[in-house]
Design a protein around this motif. Structure first.
Motif, short mmCIF file in Angstrom:
data_model
loop_
_atom_site.label_atom_id
_atom_site.label_comp_id
_atom_site.label_asym_id
_atom_site.label_seq_id
_atom_site.Cartn_x
_atom_site.Cartn_y
_atom_site.Cartn_z
N UNK A 132 24.14 27.25 -104.43
CA UNK A 132 24.51 25.97 -104.08
C UNK A 132 25.11 25.30 -103.05
N UNK A 133 24.81 24.02 -102.78
CA UNK A 133 25.55 23.40 -101.66
C UNK A 133 25.94 21.95 -102.25
N UNK A 134 26.69 21.27 -101.78
CA UNK A 134 27.53 20.07 -102.16
C UNK A 134 27.67 19.12 -101.18
N UNK A 135 27.18 18.00 -101.29
CA UNK A 135 27.30 16.89 -100.15
C UNK A 135 27.77 15.38 -100.78
N UNK A 136 28.61 14.90 -99.88
CA UNK A 136 29.04 13.60 -100.32
C UNK A 136 29.09 12.84 -99.01
N UNK A 137 28.98 11.13 -99.05
CA UNK A 137 29.22 10.72 -98.14
C UNK A 137 28.96 8.98 -98.38
N UNK A 138 29.32 8.08 -97.29
CA UNK A 138 29.03 6.92 -97.72
C UNK A 138 27.65 6.21 -96.94
N UNK A 139 27.13 5.03 -97.34
CA UNK A 139 25.98 4.63 -96.69
C UNK A 139 25.89 3.00 -97.12
N UNK A 140 24.97 2.63 -96.45
CA UNK A 140 24.58 1.04 -96.59
C UNK A 140 23.15 0.76 -96.73
N UNK A 141 22.71 -0.06 -97.68
CA UNK A 141 21.48 -0.69 -97.85
C UNK A 141 21.14 -1.83 -96.82
N UNK B 77 26.98 -4.14 -99.51
CA UNK B 77 25.75 -3.33 -99.86
C UNK B 77 26.03 -1.84 -99.41
N UNK B 78 27.42 -1.47 -99.66
CA UNK B 78 27.66 -0.28 -99.50
C UNK B 78 27.60 0.69 -100.76
N UNK B 79 27.29 2.05 -100.61
CA UNK B 79 27.20 2.84 -101.58
C UNK B 79 27.65 4.23 -101.30
N UNK B 80 27.70 4.91 -102.24
CA UNK B 80 28.21 6.58 -102.15
C UNK B 80 27.42 7.49 -102.56
N UNK B 81 26.67 8.32 -101.80
CA UNK B 81 25.97 9.33 -102.26
C UNK B 81 26.73 10.58 -102.58
N UNK B 82 26.28 11.39 -103.50
CA UNK B 82 26.57 12.96 -103.64
C UNK B 82 25.51 13.72 -104.26
N UNK B 83 25.29 14.85 -103.72
CA UNK B 83 24.09 15.64 -104.12
C UNK B 83 24.78 17.16 -104.54
N UNK B 84 23.71 17.70 -105.18
CA UNK B 84 24.04 19.30 -105.67
C UNK B 84 22.62 19.77 -105.44
N UNK B 85 22.58 20.82 -104.51
CA UNK B 85 21.24 21.15 -104.22
C UNK B 85 21.06 22.87 -104.22
N UNK B 86 19.98 23.28 -104.38
CA UNK B 86 19.69 24.87 -104.17
C UNK B 86 19.37 25.10 -102.66
N UNK B 87 20.20 25.69 -101.92
CA UNK B 87 20.27 26.00 -100.53
C UNK B 87 19.78 27.34 -100.09
N UNK B 88 19.30 27.68 -99.01
CA UNK B 88 18.89 28.51 -98.30
C UNK B 88 19.17 28.77 -96.81
N UNK B 89 19.31 29.70 -96.22
CA UNK B 89 19.38 29.66 -94.70
C UNK B 89 17.82 29.98 -94.02
N UNK B 90 17.99 30.15 -93.01
CA UNK B 90 16.55 30.19 -92.22
C UNK B 90 15.60 31.21 -92.83
N UNK B 91 16.36 32.42 -93.11
CA UNK B 91 15.37 33.47 -93.78
C UNK B 91 15.68 33.52 -95.10
N UNK B 92 16.44 32.94 -95.70
CA UNK B 92 16.58 32.87 -97.14
C UNK B 92 17.12 33.97 -97.63
N UNK B 93 17.84 34.57 -96.76
CA UNK B 93 18.60 36.04 -97.05
C UNK B 93 19.94 35.40 -97.76
N UNK B 94 20.51 34.44 -97.42
CA UNK B 94 21.63 33.75 -98.09
C UNK B 94 21.10 32.68 -99.03
N UNK B 95 21.60 32.54 -100.39
CA UNK B 95 21.09 31.45 -101.18
C UNK B 95 22.02 31.00 -102.06
#
Length: 205
Positions: A66-75, A46-64
């Motif tokens: 893309x961010x990249x994510x990847x990692x394993x998971x299980x259902x 039941x394993x899977x791999x997730x990858x994501x591309x998101x629009x990202x900002x810091x707490x004050x949205x001064x720095x905006x």
């Protein structure tokens, strides 16, 4: 003689386990890795791999940017899943000839629950929450005192099925937040409800 050997082996195994736990608690990255590995070996089908591309900002949205994510998971059943993701985010801007940069590295462990649609059980809204270990660096001046800390991780989105090379996969419109962060400087209390806000697409393979 055999009993003595067995006892020695048990002592060594217990020592290794305790040492590993001790190191893991001191090293969050290793702790998350061990947790993910244990989950993976429990139900490998039941394993899977997730990858994501998101629009990202810091707490004050001064720095905006893309961010990249990847990692394993299980259902875990039809509606629950657990995943561990690494997210990298870096952004910069120039103000009056001076360059400012902001960078975070985040590892999270999140449990998700998906609300299935009655007529389309493979799609629906999901929500998730968990914990995260985040390191951050900001130049020329970091407004926070700590460069690394434990915090929370939260996600909500809508998942729907897709096919890649005739294989069933899923794609999500995903919103994710990391936080909060608090610190006290004398009598002043500095708080960020979210240290990082992200919205984008997440692919589950």
């Amino acid at each position: 003689m055999l009993l003595i050997v067995v006892k020695k082996i048990n002592v060594r195994v217990n020592t290794i386990i305790l040492t590993t736990i001790h190191i893991s608690l001191k090293t969050p990255f290793l702790f998350v890795f061990i947790m993910a590995t244990c989950i993976a070996h429990a139900q490998p089908h039941k394993l899977f791999i997730e990858t994501a591309l998101r629009f990202t900002g810091d707490a004050e949205m001064a720095f905006i940017g893309p961010s990249f994510s990847i990692g394993p998971g299980i259902q875990l059943g039809k509606q629950f899943s657990v995943s561990s993701n690494y997210t990298f985010f870096r952004s910069s801007y120039t103000d009056d000839g001076q360059k400012a940069t902001f960078q975070t590295n985040t590892i999270d462990l999140v449990t998700q629950y998906q609300f299935h649609q009655i007529f389309h059980p493979s799609r629906g809204i999901y929500v998730g929450a968990g914990m995260a270990w985040q390191t951050r660096k900001q130049t020329p001046e970091d407004i926070t005192q700590r460069s690394s800390y434990w915090t929370g991780a939260y996600t909500v989105g809508y998942r729907f099925p897709i096919k890649i090379n005739k294989l069933d996969r899923s794609l999500s419109v995903d919103v994710k937040g990391i936080g909060p962060y608090t610190e006290k400087d004398g009598v002043n209390l500095y708080t960020e409800v979210l240290t990082q806000f992200m919205i984008g697409l997440k692919l589950r393979l």
